[in-house]
Design an enzyme around this catalytic site. Sequence first.
Site, mmCIF file in Angstrom:
data_model
loop_
_atom_site.group_PDB
_atom_site.id
_atom_site.type_symbol
_atom_site.label_atom_id
_atom_site.label_comp_id
_atom_site.label_asym_id
_atom_site.label_seq_id
_atom_site.Cartn_x
_atom_site.Cartn_y
_atom_site.Cartn_z
ATOM 1 C CE1 TYR A 270 58.275 103.930 28.421
ATOM 2 C CE2 TYR A 270 57.138 103.122 26.528
ATOM 3 C CZ TYR A 270 57.388 103.013 27.828
ATOM 4 O OH TYR A 270 56.823 102.050 28.506
ATOM 5 C CB CYS A 374 67.744 100.717 22.685
ATOM 6 S SG CYS A 374 66.948 100.924 24.230
#
Length: 416
Positions: A270, A374
């Site tokens: 990612y 996150c």
Amino acid sequence: MPASEIRPGQIVELTIDNVAHGGRFVGRHEGRVVFVPDTMPGETVRAQVVDVKKSFATAVALEVVSAGADRVPHVWPEAAIERPPLERAGGAEFGHIALPRQRELKQRVIEDALQRTGGMQRTVPVQAAPGDDERGGLGWRTRVRLHVDDRGRQGPFAPRSHEVVPVTSLPLATEGIRLSAQLDQRVPGATAVDYVETSDGEVDVIAMEGEPGRGRTDTIVETVGGREFQLDRAGFWQVHRQAPAVLTDAVRRAIDVDAIDPAGWSLDLYGGVGLFAATIAEALGERTRLTSVEADEVATDHASENLAEWIGASAETGRVDRWLRELASRASGQERERLSRGLVVLDPPRAGAGRDVIELLAGLEPAQIVYVACDPVALARDAKLLAEAGWQVDALEAFDLFPMTHHVEAVASFRR
């Protein structure tokens, strides 16, 4: 009234005793858990039930009956509890709580997620980003998207709604954006307006029609620790002015350079435009062999440019799960041996990496895994999957990179 008879529309008085993931707080009515925003532990509020499930209900706070010691006037008047729920601006759900208390609540959320979902006990203090305390947790957001209603008015959505709330201020935005945003200007025909401030202080204002596209727009440059990164103006970049530096420093601290062979094969999953890939290469040196994997083709193109100084670095476009599955099926014995001497850094979206990616990743048996998260529940869920595959959390840091909101970032290191 028995707990089973609680109904939507009902007005209830709740004493709040805990914080929940997602910016909501926990009260109880007749033994049933009720999730409600805009309050805090230790308060009593009047709230209106909006939804009832089998084991819990959700409500909106209408009035504070007894305020908590850490309640402060909301930093964003347009988001205050004094306004009707559908006229409250979304995006600052902790703005009524004193800043130190916000971080205590975020710490509780992380630790609770790790215990309940991840099955581990750990103390995780939440650290402030440089400058945030001095600014009172304001002025940090370098990217703001305001939606536009059918009358051309700009504003955020109300929480858990698509109702546009016109606003006259943006207290979380940088000074440059606050000065550039003409909030009283109507933009008929637009669906959203983006405000983007780059690290050199330039502010772009972009009005959009229709759904935001994923095609290439203008290239901008962000600077982190003296290193420049090209990216698409509409592409992903951390929104807090200090977040790229804070997170790259944390990833660098997490990397055990003595356990990693630069000539092995490291992965940045990612990978976006290569922010953490560059961190890996800087930590391991010019002999570094690494591949950054990102689903967005435009971001991958920028990553190739941003990593060009390292001969052994490359960027590939692909969904991480598919890319790893293909790698696992075709990797030679020599490639697997190189992977076992390398490092994997992953920065998955809010939903986390998930079982398929974690199992494929664990099957590569890298020397170390560093996970940038996150979302604390997603981190805890993936940490449990890694634990089932023989990996344990070696180090974990958390950062308040979204003051006045419920969001929190973390960087975890895993070892076998």
